[in-house]
Enzyme design. Structure first.
Site: not given
Ligand code: PMP
Length: 408
Positions: A366, A125, A203, A229, A206
């Site tokens: 993203c 991401h 990270d 999430k 998910q």
């Molecule tokens: N890492 C991953 C794998 C994500 O899916 C996301 C959110 N789509 C993020 C980081 C960032 O999360 P946040 O916008 O809640 O900080």
């Protein structure tokens, strides 16, 4: 699906009672943000109605109640992740905030310098990419990206070659790809990265709503995620960090709470976890995250994962039988299912099926470098949660079929 009462689970989510464009809502955008169960909504409401006040600094009753609830949430999170101690659980604003925290303190500490390597994967991401690029810019280090195979799995040979040839100081990987749902073998990757001398950040944004996470068994140095999430509110997240490391690393943001004593001649810093929690935190969010984890524990996360996996497999089978549909990622995906329909823009189809009450994500998720690797601008992504059912899958497939016919 024996033993898992999805109707009972659905009744815990008031938003599912609403219609969208005249249709009962089919919500399949949980990878972007999940819906919230009554237990979490009630916790947030009760916090503001009954104990709202600032924490840690007050002697009065409400402040003590709020402090106790907030610290109890830290204990719930500690045990949910099987962390070695509550001092390893830092409240942040979310996964992005947690990764920026780690990248910043590794930079401040001089752990990374000119000529060093930071390794990430092509799945990452933007929030697990850009903070490392920024650290490279500041420190003179270089970013090495481990490629992804055509089948949507990580190129493990390339990963091991990067470890051997570049000896990275930091390896930052997602646990589950938000774009394709690929589950990375993070335990093995962490072990290999440690053997090569790297620090490891996973990270888990998910993974946290779908998998049982044991940070001690996983043994990564840092594990990050967002609450929103995983059925909790937005604006709250967690950094798990190995205590022996965080104890040695410098603070990040300065302000209230992160200090022991402030003196113009020199300030001393608080112990963990407060050293990394400057300023008034998202108190209600932290408490609600505890409630979200209790909710998940009550459902049994393994049962949730099995339930979601059956639905994703049903959706994958049905969608791939439609003309021109291409799925991305391996068959054993978790959480998310990404696809495109030949000759049709993901945005057009996503907009059309929304008119049929089916909410999915369209676009690059993203993950622009991953989309570039596959020569696409984006996909449609259906992402599942504990409350989705077979009817949601049927509605998705029917909407994609009808939408495709309308656009052809
Ligand atoms: N890492 C991953 C794998 C994500 O899916 C996301 C959110 N789509 C993020 C980081 C960032 O999360 P946040 O916008 O809640 O900080």
């Amino acid at each position: 699906m024996s033993g898992y009462d999805v109707s009972a689970v659905r009744s815990e989510f008031p938003i599912l009672e609403h219609e969208v464009h005249g249709h009962p809502l089919v919500y399949l955008d949980n990878a972007a943000t999940s819906q919230k169960p009554r237990a979490v909504l009630e916790t947030s409401r009760r916090y503001y109605e009954e104990i709202n006040s600032n924490i840690h600094r007050g002697t009065h009753h409400l402040s003590q109640q709020a402090t106790a609830s907030h610290e109890r949430a830290r204990d719930i999170i500690t045990s949910h992740l099987n962390a070695g101690s509550r001092e390893e659980i830092i409240f942040t604003a979310g996964a992005t905030d947690s990764i920026n925290l780690v990248a910043s303190i590794l930079g401040y500490s001089g752990s990374i310098g000119p000529g060093d390597t930071i390794a990430i994967s092509n799945f990452e991401h933007h929030s697990n990419t850009v903070p490392w690029q920024m650290l490279c810019d500041r420190s003179g280090a270089r970013l090495e990206v481990v490629p992804v195979h055509e089948d949507g799995t990580l190129d493990l040979d390339a990963f091991h070659r990067v470890l051997e040839d570049r000896e990275p100081k930091i390896v930052a990987l997602s646990h589950i790809s938000n774009a394709f749902g690929t589950i990375l073998p993070v335990e093995n990757l962490t072990e290999a990265a440690h053997r090569a001398g790297a620090l490891v950040l996973i990270d888990g944004a998910q993974a946290i709503p779908h998998l049982t996470i044991d940070v001690q068994a996983l043994n990564a140095d840092f594990y990050v995620f967002s609450g929103h999430k995983a059925y909790a509110p937005t604006g709250i997240g967690v950094l798990y960090g190995r205590r022996s490391l965080l104890d040695k690393l410098p603070p990040w943001r300065g302000g209230g709470e992160m200090i022991r004593k402030v003196d113009y001649a020199g300030t001393t810093y608080n112990d963990l976890p407060y050293k990394y929690e400057a300023g008034t935190p998202n108190i209600e969010g932290g408490i609600a995250l505890g409630a979200a984890f209790e909710f998940l524990q009550g459902l049994n996360l393994d049962a949730v994962h099995r339930h979601e996996t059956v639905l994703i497999e049903q959706a994958a089978t049905a969608l791939s039988s439609l003309k021109g549909v291409k799925l991305y990622g391996p068959p054993d995906r978790a959480g998310a299912l990404s696809f495109n329909v030949e000759g049709i823009h993901h945005y057009d189809l996503g907009t059309l099926i929304d008119r049929m009450g089916v909410a999915v994500r369209t676009g690059h998720h993203c993950c622009q470098p991953l989309m570039a690797r596959f020569g696409i601008t984006g996909t449609l992504r259906a992402s599942f949660a504990c409350f989705n059912n077979e009817n949601d899958v049927q509605r998705l497939v029917a909407a994609v079929e009808k939408g495709t016919e309308m656009l052809r």
